[in-house]
Design a protein around this motif. Structure first.
Motif, short mmCIF file in Angstrom:
data_model
loop_
_atom_site.label_atom_id
_atom_site.label_comp_id
_atom_site.label_asym_id
_atom_site.label_seq_id
_atom_site.Cartn_x
_atom_site.Cartn_y
_atom_site.Cartn_z
N GLY A 1 59.99 54.70 50.14
CA GLY A 1 58.77 54.07 49.62
C GLY A 1 58.99 52.59 49.41
O GLY A 1 59.83 51.99 50.09
N LYS A 2 58.28 52.00 48.46
CA LYS A 2 58.43 50.56 48.21
C LYS A 2 59.02 50.36 46.82
O LYS A 2 58.61 51.01 45.86
CB LYS A 2 57.05 49.89 48.29
N ASP A 3 59.96 49.43 46.74
CA ASP A 3 60.59 49.08 45.46
C ASP A 3 60.29 47.61 45.15
O ASP A 3 59.93 46.84 46.05
CB ASP A 3 62.11 49.30 45.56
N ASN A 4 60.40 47.27 43.88
CA ASN A 4 60.25 45.87 43.46
C ASN A 4 58.88 45.29 43.81
O ASN A 4 58.79 44.13 44.24
CB ASN A 4 61.37 45.00 44.05
N VAL A 5 57.84 46.10 43.64
CA VAL A 5 56.49 45.59 43.84
C VAL A 5 56.06 44.96 42.51
O VAL A 5 55.92 45.66 41.50
CB VAL A 5 55.51 46.71 44.24
N ARG A 6 55.88 43.66 42.53
CA ARG A 6 55.52 42.95 41.30
C ARG A 6 54.01 42.85 41.21
O ARG A 6 53.34 42.45 42.16
CB ARG A 6 56.16 41.56 41.30
N VAL A 7 53.48 43.24 40.05
CA VAL A 7 52.03 43.30 39.85
C VAL A 7 51.70 42.61 38.53
O VAL A 7 52.36 42.85 37.51
CB VAL A 7 51.55 44.77 39.78
N TYR A 8 50.65 41.81 38.58
CA TYR A 8 50.12 41.17 37.36
C TYR A 8 48.65 41.54 37.28
O TYR A 8 47.93 41.47 38.28
CB TYR A 8 50.29 39.66 37.47
N LYS A 9 48.20 41.95 36.11
CA LYS A 9 46.78 42.26 35.93
C LYS A 9 46.27 41.58 34.67
O LYS A 9 46.93 41.62 33.63
CB LYS A 9 46.54 43.77 35.85
N VAL A 10 45.08 40.98 34.79
CA VAL A 10 44.47 40.35 33.62
C VAL A 10 43.19 41.09 33.28
O VAL A 10 42.44 41.51 34.18
CB VAL A 10 44.17 38.84 33.88
N HIS A 11 42.97 41.30 31.99
CA HIS A 11 41.68 41.81 31.51
C HIS A 11 41.00 40.68 30.76
O HIS A 11 41.58 40.10 29.83
CB HIS A 11 41.88 43.02 30.62
N ARG A 12 39.80 40.32 31.19
CA ARG A 12 39.06 39.23 30.54
C ARG A 12 37.93 39.84 29.72
O ARG A 12 37.00 40.43 30.30
CB ARG A 12 38.49 38.27 31.58
N ASP A 13 38.03 39.72 28.41
CA ASP A 13 36.95 40.24 27.56
C ASP A 13 35.79 39.25 27.60
O ASP A 13 35.93 38.10 27.16
CB ASP A 13 37.47 40.42 26.12
N GLN A 14 34.68 39.72 28.17
CA GLN A 14 33.58 38.79 28.45
C GLN A 14 32.97 38.23 27.17
O GLN A 14 32.61 37.06 27.11
CB GLN A 14 32.50 39.47 29.31
N SER A 15 32.87 39.06 26.13
CA SER A 15 32.18 38.58 24.93
C SER A 15 33.04 37.59 24.13
O SER A 15 32.53 36.57 23.66
CB SER A 15 31.75 39.77 24.06
N SER A 16 34.36 37.89 24.02
CA SER A 16 35.20 37.02 23.19
C SER A 16 35.93 35.96 24.00
O SER A 16 36.45 34.99 23.43
CB SER A 16 36.24 37.87 22.45
N GLY A 17 36.01 36.15 25.32
CA GLY A 17 36.79 35.22 26.15
C GLY A 17 38.30 35.44 26.05
O GLY A 17 39.07 34.68 26.61
N VAL A 18 38.71 36.48 25.32
CA VAL A 18 40.15 36.74 25.15
C VAL A 18 40.70 37.45 26.40
O VAL A 18 40.11 38.43 26.87
CB VAL A 18 40.40 37.59 23.88
N HIS A 19 41.81 36.93 26.91
CA HIS A 19 42.49 37.57 28.04
C HIS A 19 43.66 38.42 27.54
O HIS A 19 44.33 38.05 26.59
CB HIS A 19 43.03 36.51 29.00
N THR A 20 43.87 39.54 28.22
CA THR A 20 45.05 40.37 27.95
C THR A 20 45.76 40.55 29.29
O THR A 20 45.11 40.91 30.29
CB THR A 20 44.63 41.73 27.37
#
Ligand SMILES: O=c1[nH]c(=O)c2[nH]c(=O)[nH]c2[nH]1
Length: 306
Positions: free
Chosen positions: A10-29
């Protein structure tokens, strides 16, 4: 005639970044993780007969890791890993087992002027939250969660004496030493039949991680340690007590030695025993202590009603 004894790919070392943008507060996680996904099944022909018709290209495995991260939450990592693994079983009937490993890296929100910053983070140590999901047609979903790379040290409250003394022994007994390790802690969940069962009560995974982390730190700090072995066993017992859905808990801990330095040759400086202040941290060799503690199932079997 040789035969293929085992195979996975399979595949190893797959680097992933995900952002969640809260639309009402503008806070990113944000979440950053490194994923490995290895498949097993009726894939012998690709090894033995050069028949690639059974091969899901590792490039497609990588693409799937990204697509599932887009389609589903990546938190908790246990749920993401279970869903990713299940996908390969559902999509390709000849794939019998998917082995997924997710390593979540720390991005801790910055606190500036006493306020959590909406979109800025820092790496507060090399500690990672790790998950391994083995998703198989025969065994359902087996999840192992863990903490890796949490480096801790205590400057007292650790002893080591009473060990075997013979013609191979040079180590002095000690009633007060420095104890330091890089925590590798794993807890194994009772197996789940489906991804829905993983999702049902999904808060359990974050709670268990928090409990295991708190138990590790508190026990490390407060235990009057007789040995790494005994302290780690106490930690395992507490994780089993705190998380009823966990079957086994274990640690692998290097004992990172700090040696006293005799400086008496220089103007009679006292720097050993109760006078020790300056030590030489050792990078190698190190002790390596492992244990896994299983729940005593006998206490769990309900008494049949006659
Ligand atoms: O906690 C310890 N356990 C050991 O087994 C051991 N062996 C050793 O040399 N130092 C230590 N410390």
């Amino acid at each position: 005639m040789p035969s293929l004894a085992s195979a996975r790919y399979g595949k190893d070392n797959v680097r992933v970044y995900k952002v969640h943008r809260d639309q009402s507060s503008g806070v990113h996680t944000v979440t950053e993780m490194t994923v490995c996904c290895l498949l097993e099944g009726a894939i012998e022909a690709s090894y033995t007969k050069a028949d690639n018709s059974v091969v899901v290209a590792t490039d497609s495995v990588k693409n799937t890791i990204y697509i599932k991260a887009k389609e589903h939450p990546v938190n908790p990592p246990e749920l993401y890993a279970a869903r990713l693994g299940q996908h390969f079983l559902d999509q390709y009937p000849h794939v019998h087992t998917a082995n997924v490993k997710v390593v979540v890296h720390r991005w801790t929100r910055m606190n500036l002027d006493g306020k959590p910053h909406p979109h800025s983070f820092f790496r507060d140590g090399q500690e990672t939250r790790n998950v391994e999901a083995q998703v198989s047609q025969s065994g359902g979903i087996v999840l192992k969660s863990g903490i890796v790379g949490l480096t801790v040290l205590k400057s007292t409250g650790s002893a080591f004496h009473g060990f075997i003394r013979d013609e191979f022994t040079t180590l002095a007994e000690t009633w007060d030493r420095i104890l330091s390790t890089d925590v590798d802690c794993t807890w194994t969940w009772k197996s789940f039949p489906t991804t829905d069962a993983v999702n049902n009560g999904v808060e359990r995974f974050d709670k268990a991680w928090e409990a295991a982390r708190a138990i590790t730190m508190k026990t490390f700090a407060d235990d009057e340690s007789a040995s790494v072995q005994n302290t780690m066993y106490k930690m395992c017992e507490q994780i089993l007590a705190a998380v009823p859905e966990v079957d086994k808990a274990g640690y692998t801990l290097p004992n990172k030695h700090y040696f006293e330095i005799d400086l008496s040759w220089h103007k009679g400086l006292k720097n050993t025993g109760k006078d020790a202040e300056v030590y030489a941290p050792q990078s190698s060799p190190n002790g390596l202590i492992h244990c896994e503690v299983a729940r005593d199932d006998k206490t769990e079997i309900p008494i049949p009603i006659r």
